[in-house]
Each structure stands twice: as C-alpha cells, then as structure tokens.
Design an enzyme around this catalytic site. Structure first.
Site, PDB file in Angstrom:
ATOM      1  N   SER A 131       0.828  -1.195   0.000  1.00 29.61           N
ATOM      2  CA  SER A 131       0.000   0.000   0.000  1.00 29.61           C
ATOM      3  C   SER A 131       0.872   1.258   0.000  1.00 29.61           C
ATOM      4  CB  SER A 131      -0.965  -0.046   1.191  1.00 29.61           C
ATOM      5  OG  SER A 131      -1.977   0.922   1.068  1.00 29.61           O
ATOM      6  N   ASP A 231     -10.566  -4.367  -4.253  1.00 30.48           N
ATOM      7  CA  ASP A 231      -9.784  -3.251  -3.725  1.00 30.48           C
ATOM      8  C   ASP A 231      -9.811  -2.102  -4.720  1.00 30.48           C
ATOM      9  OD1 ASP A 231      -7.929  -1.547  -2.573  1.00 30.48           O
ATOM     10  OD2 ASP A 231      -6.212  -2.874  -2.874  1.00 30.48           O
ATOM     11  N   HIS A 261      -8.171  -5.188   0.223  1.00 30.79           N
ATOM     12  CA  HIS A 261      -6.954  -4.419   0.490  1.00 30.79           C
ATOM     13  C   HIS A 261      -6.404  -4.795   1.864  1.00 30.79           C
ATOM     14  CE1 HIS A 261      -4.301  -0.957  -0.145  1.00 30.79           C
ATOM     15  NE2 HIS A 261      -4.427  -0.723   1.147  1.00 30.79           N
TER      16      HIS A 261
END
Length: 291
Positions: A131, A231, A261
């Site tokens: 991320s 996601d 996610h």
C-alpha cells in the site's frame, strides 16, 4: 482505530507466523535515527543470503513494526526464502511530518543495508512494500536509480498506491467493487485525504518520487505487483503494471483472488495469502547463493 483494525484482523484459530531471530536497531537518517527490525534465518549459512527491505502500509499515517503486515510478512519470508529481512519503521505523516520525510527514512535504510551487506550476510538486495509502503519502495527505487545509478534485484509491490488520483477501474474491477459494502471501499475522498496529508504543500504539484505513477520508469528492476481482487487501489496497481510494461520492463502482475486491500495482515491459513507470500519468496530464493 488501531485497536479496531487489530480486532477486525484477528483470527484466533489461524496459524501463527514462524519464530525467527530478530534484532532491533536504530540506523542513521537525515531526520534522526530510523528504527528497524532485522529478521534472520537459522545460522546454517553466514553468507550469500538474499536481503529484502520491507515497508508496511497504513495510508502514510498508521502502522509500525508490530503490525502483522510488517512483522508476519517478514517472518514468513525468512522462513520460506531463507532471506534476511529488514522492516523499516519510517516516520509517519502525522504532527506536521510530510513528504519527503518518510521517503528519506526509507532511502536511508536501503543505503545502510547496501553499506552493511557483508555484516548482514547478504549477497543481494530486493525492496518492497504494501500500500503506502509500496509507494515508498517504488519512490526509493526511483531516487536511488537517479542519485546512485543503483538498482535493486527485485521490486515487490503489494496493493500499491501510486497515483495522484485513482485511475479509472477496469470493467472487471467495476464488477468486483459493485459487490462490496460501502464500508469496505476506499472512497475518492479517503484517497484524496491520504494524498494531501502525505504531500502537504506539494499536493497540487507532487514530484514523481512521491507519486511513482508520474515517473519515468525506465531502469527499474524486475517487479512483482500483487493486487487484491476487491480493492479500489487495484486500479492503481493495474495502471502502474501497464506503465512498467509500456516502458519495456519485466513486470509480473498477480490478481490475488477473493482478497480485500491489506490482505498481508492475514494469516497464511488463508490460501491466497500463503500463495502471495510464496510468489515473493520464489523471487528471493532465486537469489540465494549459500550453496
């Protein structure tokens, strides 16, 4: 919020990560010491291990060395690949901290590993993150390419955030997102808030090191992109993978089925999580020169 996230990600019956040797260190950085945790395999070989520098996610605002995405991922890769893994506790974008401070910490950590590779017993260095950590990993790779003419062996990007604004989703992603509850979505407002908080005064004109989706990607190493099926950020990972391919680079994009996610915060009891970690480990195992 941290307690709520831990409760959400808690699966009491799930397999626990491997028990490995760890060492806490503070390494020098331009904004002060950078805490890191180094994970070592069993000392059957003292030289020739693959090295891996890993950055957790958390929207640049959250996360530390103890979150599962940091600690569990590192332990699993030590166990699966025999790698020496260093997890970086970069400064978060809170209390007035903005870009480039978190990236400076990550670059300093990678440079320290390069300078101390012999003492660490490693013969190669790969870098990666999840991320926001994937953003920092790619930004560091770009900056070190330009400043030092240096390229890591592999770049690993899990559900990455690479763009100023989320690219338009593919048709398959649109269909997947339509199945999700609103509370499980990353809204445009949330994404914008994350970006503006990280970039501060530069939010209207971000440099490419801060948002690698803006960068000239030529010269980056072979890259593995792991996108979660459900996601919103999958649009960023897919667009970045396409840009890497368009630059003529070696890129493998994997759609991790059934996952949201942040799936690296889950146990390897979940088959897609174990498979994703095996894909990272495969790249590191290929760099093992202990035999």
């Amino acid at each position: 919020m941290r307690r709520q996230l831990e409760a959400f990600d808690s699966y009491p019956d799930a397999a626990q990560p491997p028990d490995v040797v760890t060492e806490e260190r503070n390494i020098p950085g331009p904004h002060g010491p950078v805490p890191v945790r180094i994970y070592f395999p069993a000392a059957t070989a003292l030289r020739g291990r693959p090295g891996f520098v890993w950055m957790h996610g958390g929207a640049f605002r959250f996360g530390d060395l103890d979150m599962k995405e940091a600690d569990w991922t590192a332990r699993e890769l030590v166990h699966k690949a025999g790698a020496v893994v260093m997890s970086v506790d970069y400064r978060l974008a809170v209390e007035g901290v903005n870009y480039p401070v978190p990236l400076d910490d990550v670059v300093a950590a990678i440079q320290w590993v390069r300078e101390n590779s012999a003492d660490l017993g490693i013969s190669s260095i790969s870098i990666g993150g999840a991320s926001a950590g994937a953003n920092l990993a790619a930004g560091a790779a770009l900056r070190l390419r330009d400043a030092d003419n240096w390229k890591c062996e592999h770049l690993v990007l899990a559900y990455p955030s690479m763009h100023v604004d989320l690219p338009d989703p593919s048709k398959s992603l649109e269909l997947a997102l339509a199945e999700m509850l609103p509370a499980m979505r990353l809204t445009p407002g949330m994404f914008r808030s994350m970006r503006e908080n990280y970039l501060g005064a530069l939010s209207s004109n971000p440099p490419s090191y801060a948002m690698p989706g803006l960068a000239d990607l030529r010269g980056l190493p072979p890259t593995l992109v792991l996108n979660a099926e459900y996601d919103d950020l999958r649009a960023s990972g897919e667009a970045f993978s396409a840009a890497l391919a368009g630059a003529g680079l070696d890129v493998e994009q994997v759609l991790v089925r059934g996952m949201l996610h942040g799936f690296l915060n889950l146990s390897t009891s979940f088959e897609p999580v174990d498979d994703a970690l095996e894909r990272i480990a495969d790249r590191l195992r290929a760099l093992d020169h202990t035999s």
